[in-house]
Design a protein around this motif. Structure first.
Motif, PDB file in Angstrom:
ATOM      1  N   PRO A 129       0.798  -1.243   0.000  1.00 12.49           N
ATOM      2  CA  PRO A 129       0.000   0.000   0.000  1.00 12.49           C
ATOM      3  C   PRO A 129       0.825   1.286   0.000  1.00 12.49           C
ATOM      4  O   PRO A 129       0.418   2.285  -0.565  1.00 12.49           O
ATOM      5  CB  PRO A 129      -0.810  -0.114   1.299  1.00 12.49           C
ATOM      6  CG  PRO A 129      -0.876  -1.568   1.587  1.00 12.49           C
ATOM      7  CD  PRO A 129       0.427  -2.136   1.095  1.00 12.49           C
ATOM      8  N   ILE A 130       1.991   1.254   0.636  1.00 15.72           N
ATOM      9  CA  ILE A 130       2.775   2.481   0.776  1.00 15.72           C
ATOM     10  C   ILE A 130       3.149   3.084  -0.585  1.00 15.72           C
ATOM     11  O   ILE A 130       3.230   4.302  -0.740  1.00 15.72           O
ATOM     12  CB  ILE A 130       4.045   2.208   1.615  1.00 15.72           C
ATOM     13  CG1 ILE A 130       4.785   3.488   1.967  1.00 15.72           C
ATOM     14  CG2 ILE A 130       4.989   1.248   0.912  1.00 15.72           C
ATOM     15  CD1 ILE A 130       4.150   4.280   3.040  1.00 15.72           C
ATOM     16  N   TYR A 131       3.343   2.241  -1.604  1.00 16.17           N
ATOM     17  CA  TYR A 131       3.708   2.771  -2.928  1.00 16.17           C
ATOM     18  C   TYR A 131       2.550   3.555  -3.532  1.00 16.17           C
ATOM     19  O   TYR A 131       2.743   4.603  -4.142  1.00 16.17           O
ATOM     20  CB  TYR A 131       4.086   1.623  -3.877  1.00 16.17           C
ATOM     21  CG  TYR A 131       5.422   1.003  -3.575  1.00 16.17           C
ATOM     22  CD1 TYR A 131       6.589   1.533  -4.122  1.00 16.17           C
ATOM     23  CD2 TYR A 131       5.522  -0.106  -2.754  1.00 16.17           C
ATOM     24  CE1 TYR A 131       7.820   0.970  -3.847  1.00 16.17           C
ATOM     25  CE2 TYR A 131       6.750  -0.679  -2.472  1.00 16.17           C
ATOM     26  CZ  TYR A 131       7.896  -0.136  -3.017  1.00 16.17           C
ATOM     27  OH  TYR A 131       9.106  -0.682  -2.738  1.00 16.17           O
ATOM     28  N   GLY A 132       1.361   2.991  -3.370  1.00 15.60           N
ATOM     29  CA  GLY A 132       0.195   3.681  -3.907  1.00 15.60           C
ATOM     30  C   GLY A 132       0.000   5.030  -3.259  1.00 15.60           C
ATOM     31  O   GLY A 132      -0.277   6.030  -3.924  1.00 15.60           O
ATOM     32  N   GLU A 133       0.159   5.048  -1.933  1.00 17.68           N
ATOM     33  CA  GLU A 133       0.014   6.313  -1.207  1.00 17.68           C
ATOM     34  C   GLU A 133       1.026   7.327  -1.723  1.00 17.68           C
ATOM     35  O   GLU A 133       0.716   8.503  -1.919  1.00 17.68           O
ATOM     36  CB  GLU A 133       0.276   6.098   0.283  1.00 17.68           C
ATOM     37  CG  GLU A 133      -0.710   5.187   0.967  1.00 17.68           C
ATOM     38  CD  GLU A 133      -0.183   4.716   2.312  1.00 17.68           C
ATOM     39  OE1 GLU A 133       0.760   5.320   2.847  1.00 17.68           O
ATOM     40  OE2 GLU A 133      -0.711   3.723   2.824  1.00 17.68           O
ATOM     41  N   THR A 134       2.238   6.849  -1.916  1.00 18.92           N
ATOM     42  CA  THR A 134       3.307   7.748  -2.348  1.00 18.92           C
ATOM     43  C   THR A 134       3.042   8.255  -3.754  1.00 18.92           C
ATOM     44  O   THR A 134       3.163   9.455  -4.025  1.00 18.92           O
ATOM     45  CB  THR A 134       4.658   7.013  -2.287  1.00 18.92           C
ATOM     46  OG1 THR A 134       4.802   6.474  -0.970  1.00 18.92           O
ATOM     47  CG2 THR A 134       5.802   7.950  -2.587  1.00 18.92           C
ATOM     48  N   LEU A 135       2.670   7.348  -4.646  1.00 18.42           N
ATOM     49  CA  LEU A 135       2.397   7.771  -6.025  1.00 18.42           C
ATOM     50  C   LEU A 135       1.211   8.731  -6.065  1.00 18.42           C
ATOM     51  O   LEU A 135       1.228   9.734  -6.794  1.00 18.42           O
ATOM     52  CB  LEU A 135       2.121   6.552  -6.909  1.00 18.42           C
ATOM     53  CG  LEU A 135       3.353   5.711  -7.246  1.00 18.42           C
ATOM     54  CD1 LEU A 135       2.941   4.427  -7.962  1.00 18.42           C
ATOM     55  CD2 LEU A 135       4.345   6.489  -8.109  1.00 18.42           C
ATOM     56  N   ASP A 136       0.211   8.419  -5.266  1.00 20.34           N
ATOM     57  CA  ASP A 136      -0.956   9.291  -5.200  1.00 20.34           C
ATOM     58  C   ASP A 136      -0.533  10.710  -4.832  1.00 20.34           C
ATOM     59  O   ASP A 136      -1.010  11.697  -5.382  1.00 20.34           O
ATOM     60  CB  ASP A 136      -1.908   8.719  -4.142  1.00 20.34           C
ATOM     61  CG  ASP A 136      -3.214   9.482  -4.057  1.00 20.34           C
ATOM     62  OD1 ASP A 136      -3.552  10.171  -5.030  1.00 20.34           O
ATOM     63  OD2 ASP A 136      -3.888   9.381  -3.028  1.00 20.34           O
ATOM     64  N   HIS A 137       0.412  10.767  -3.917  1.00 18.19           N
ATOM     65  CA  HIS A 137       0.874  12.059  -3.418  1.00 18.19           C
ATOM     66  C   HIS A 137       1.761  12.779  -4.434  1.00 18.19           C
ATOM     67  O   HIS A 137       1.597  13.966  -4.694  1.00 18.19           O
ATOM     68  CB  HIS A 137       1.645  11.790  -2.114  1.00 18.19           C
ATOM     69  CG  HIS A 137       2.150  13.001  -1.423  1.00 18.19           C
ATOM     70  ND1 HIS A 137       1.323  13.997  -0.976  1.00 18.19           N
ATOM     71  CD2 HIS A 137       3.411  13.366  -1.088  1.00 18.19           C
ATOM     72  CE1 HIS A 137       2.056  14.926  -0.387  1.00 18.19           C
ATOM     73  NE2 HIS A 137       3.325  14.574  -0.454  1.00 18.19           N
ATOM     74  N   ILE A 138       2.701  12.064  -5.030  1.00 13.08           N
ATOM     75  CA  ILE A 138       3.715  12.764  -5.825  1.00 13.08           C
ATOM     76  C   ILE A 138       3.363  12.924  -7.301  1.00 13.08           C
ATOM     77  O   ILE A 138       3.832  13.861  -7.946  1.00 13.08           O
ATOM     78  CB  ILE A 138       5.121  12.100  -5.708  1.00 13.08           C
ATOM     79  CG1 ILE A 138       5.116  10.712  -6.322  1.00 13.08           C
ATOM     80  CG2 ILE A 138       5.598  12.096  -4.270  1.00 13.08           C
ATOM     81  CD1 ILE A 138       6.509  10.092  -6.393  1.00 13.08           C
ATOM     82  N   LEU A 139       2.550  12.009  -7.828  1.00 10.02           N
ATOM     83  CA  LEU A 139       2.270  12.117  -9.273  1.00 10.02           C
ATOM     84  C   LEU A 139       1.480  13.377  -9.598  1.00 10.02           C
ATOM     85  O   LEU A 139       1.503  13.863 -10.728  1.00 10.02           O
ATOM     86  CB  LEU A 139       1.515  10.880  -9.779  1.00 10.02           C
ATOM     87  CG  LEU A 139       2.326   9.588  -9.846  1.00 10.02           C
ATOM     88  CD1 LEU A 139       1.468   8.444 -10.384  1.00 10.02           C
ATOM     89  CD2 LEU A 139       3.576   9.749 -10.698  1.00 10.02           C
TER      90      LEU A 139
END
Lengths: 75, 427
Positions: B135-145
Motif C-alpha cells: 500500500p505504501i507505494y500507492g500512497e506515495t504515487l498518489d501524493h507525488i504524481l
C-alpha cells in the motif's frame, strides 16, 4: 481448565497470525486505506466520496486499471 | 563481493521526520554503529571481501574512530552532498552503478547466518523480495504524481501493464547485469534533477522507494530482465524477515527494515548479538564511540539482562531444535495473572527497563495460560493437535514452528517464559 484455554486461543490459531514483538515495514505518514492513484485530468466515471471510509473528500473515480479500483481527481 | 554504503549527510542532519534518516533512522545513534559492525562482521564470515562505499565523514567515523573492519573503504560519496539529505537511497544507486564486477549490495541493517544461494545471486538481477502492490507505494504515487513534472516512462509503463504497483526490495540487491544498474542510476538522477524545484511540495523521503525500488523493477520489466528474489511471499510488515528472536539458530537472515529500527526490542537484540558473537569488537566500538563523543550512554543493557541473553543465545545455538522442542518452559516467577472473567491480563517486569508491564491476553497471547505448569513446545503442540479443526489447518511441523516462535519471542524478548535447567548454565 485446558478446555477453557483452548476456547480462548482456538479462534486465533485458526484465523490469525501470531503478533510478534518485532516487525518492520516502511515508515509512512499516511493512512493505508486512503490510497488512491491520482488520475490525469478528464478521467470519467461516477464520483465516489469517502471510499473505504477515508476522510479524504476529493472525488474518486472508478479506475479499474489501478489496484484500489479508484483514483483521485487531481484537479 | 559484498558492498555496503553509508552517506553521512542524512545521518547527521537533525530531523524528526519519519522519512528522514537522522541517526540512520535508528532509536539512538549507537544502534546504527552496532548494526553496521554486526552486519559487516556477519557478511565477512561468509564472504571474503566486504567493502564500504562512503564519504569523508563516514570514513572518519567508521574507519578512523570505530575501526569497523571492512576489507576496503571507498571514499566516493562526497560528490552527492549537493543533493537533498532525504534522498538517502541515492548513494546506494551511486554505489551499484560504480561496480565493475558482479556484486551483492547489502544494507547495513541486514544480518546473515548463512551464505546466499549462488543460484539466486548469480542472476542478472536479484533482490531481497518482490513488493507486489504494497500500500505504501500507492500512497506515495498518489501524493507525488500530482506534483512532479517528470516521471520516467518505465514507471508509467509498469503501472499500466500490471494495473498495480510492483517493486523490489533492495535490502539486498545485486547481480551480474552491471549495465542495468548504470541505467537505473542515470534514470533516478534525471528524475531527481527534473523535479528538484518541486521538492518543497513533497515528502522527499517518500521518493526513495519510487526511484530505487519501483523504478528499478520497472526498468528491468521494460527490458525483459528477470528479477530473482531471495525470499517469496513477504508481507508488508516483513514479519518473516524480522525474526530477531530466532536469529542464528532457526532464522538465517534478519533485516531491521523501516520502523524495526525504532523498536527498543530490535535495537537491544542487535547490541546483544554483537556482544555475544563479537565481544572484542563490541567492547572496542563501545569504548571508542563513547570516548570520541559519538554518542552518550543511554538504553544500556543491565548486567542481569546481558547474562540472561548471552545464556539463552548459547543454549539456543548449542542444542538441536528437537531438544528445544522438548524443553519445558514455565512462566517467570514474577509474572502475575489477573483473571477478571472475560478479560485475563498478566503483569510482568519488562526486562529492558525493570518497569511493570500489563499485557491483556488477546488472540495468540492466551497460549501463555498453558504454561502455568511447566510444559514443552512439543507437549503443547500434541495437546492442540487433538483438536480436529487445528489439526486440519496445521501439520505438526508447522504448528511446532509457530509455537516455537511464540515461546522464544516471549522468552528472549520479554523474559515471560523461562526454560527449565538453562539459566543455571555458566558462560
Amino acid at each position: 481448565m485446558k478446555n477453557d484455554f483452548l476456547k480462548r486461543v482456538k479462534g486465533a490459531l485458526l484465523s490469525k497470525e501470531e503478533a510478534k514483538t518485532i516487525s518492520g515495514g516502511y515508515d509512512h505518514s499516511y493512512d493505508y486505506k486512503c490510497f488512491f492513484v491520482c488520475c490525469p485530468g478528464g478521467a470519467s466515471g461516477s464520483p465516489v466520496i469517502n471510499v473505504n471510509g477515508c476522510s479524504d473528500t476529493r472525488y474518486k473515480y472508478y479506475a479499474p486499471q489501478f489496484a484500489s479500483g479508484y483514483c483521485v481527481d487531481c484537479s | 563481493m559484498i558492498v555496503q554504503s553509508f552517506w553521512s549527510k542524512p545521518f547527521l542532519k537533525d530531523s524528526n521526520h519519519p522519512n528522514a534518516r537522522f541517526k540512520g533512522g535508528w532509536l539512538h545513534e549507537k544502534y546504527f554503529y552496532y548494526s553496521t559492525a554486526l552486519s559487516c562482521l556477519k557478511f565477512k564470515e561468509f564472504y571474503k571481501e566486504v567493502d564500504l562505499y562512503t564519504d569523508s565523514n563516514g570514513e572518519k567515523i567508521l574507519k578512523t574512530i570505530l575501526n569497523i573492519p571492512y576489507s576496503n573503504y571507498h571514499n566516493t560519496l562526497d560528490p552527492l552532498n549537493d543533493y537533498h539529505e532525504n534522498l538517502w537511497a541515492l548513494p546506494k544507486l551511486h554505489t551499484y552503478s560504480n561496480q565493475n564486477t558482479p556484486f551483492i549490495h547489502a544494507d547495513t541493517d541486514v544480518f546473515i547466518w548463512e551464505k546466499f544461494s549462488d543460484k539466486i545471486v548469480n542472476n542478472p538481477i536479484f533482490c531481497q523480495n518482490i513488493e507486489d502492490n504494497y500500500p505504501i507505494y500507492g500512497e506515495t504515487l498518489d501524493h507525488i504524481l500530482q506534483i512532479l513534472d517528470w516521471i520516467p516512462t518505465e514507471i508509467i509503463n509498469s503501472l499500466y501493464k500490471h494495473k498495480r504497483v510492483v517493486a523490489f526490495n533492495a535490502g539486498v540487491l545485486g547481480g551480474t547485469d552491471l549495465d542495468f544498474y548504470k541505467k537505473l542510476y542515470r534514470s533516478a538522477i534525471k528524475m531527481i534533477q527534473e523535479n528538484n524545484h518541486l521538492f518543497h511540495k513533497i515528502d522527499v523521503g517518500m521518493l526513495n522507494m519510487i526511484y530505487e525500488q519501483h523504478l528499478g523493477h520497472a526498468i528491468a520489466d521494460k527490458n525483459n530482465i528477470s528479477i530473482h528474489p531471495l525470499f517469496e511471499n513477504i508481507d508488508p510488515k516483513f514479519t518473516q524477515l524480522t525474526n530477531f528472536h530466532l536469529a542464528g539458530f532457526h532464522t538465517k537472515y534478519v533485516h531491521a527494515i523501516g520502523y524495526a529500527k525504532k523498536s527498543v526490542y530490535a535495537c537491544e537484540q542487535i547490541e546483544a548479538l554483537l556482544l555475544y558473537e563479537f565481544p572484542e569488537y563490541y567492547n572496542r566500538i563501545k569504548h571508542n564511540g563513547l570516548h570520541n563523543s559519538l554518542w552518550k550512554e543511554q538504553y544500556e543493557i543491565k548486567e542481569s539482562r546481558k547474562n540472561f541473553l548471552l545464556t539463552m543465545f548459547q543454549w539456543l545455538r548449542n542444542n538441536s531444535i528437537s531438544h528445544i522442542y522438548n524443553t519445558k518452559f514455565s512462566l517467570n516467577n514474577s509474572v502475575k495473572i489477573l483473571d477478571e472473567g472475560e478479560t485475563i491480563t498478566i503483569l510482568f517486569t519488562k526486562p529492558q527497563t525493570n518497569e511493570i508491564e500489563k499485557l491483556e491476553l488477546i488472540d495468540w497471547d492466551n497460549i501463555l495460560l498453558y504454561f502455568q505448569e511447566p510444559l514443552s513446545i512439543n507437549e503443547l503442540c500434541n495437546e492442540l493437535m487433538n483438536d480436529s479443526d487445528i489439526s486440519k489447518k496445521y501439520t505438526k511441523d508447522k504448528l511446532l514452528d509457530k509455537i516455537l516462535s511464540f515461546v522464544i519471542d516471549k522468552c528472549l524478548i520479554h523474559e515471560i517464559f523461562i526454560p527449565e535447567n538453562v539459566l543455571e548454565l555458566s558462560l
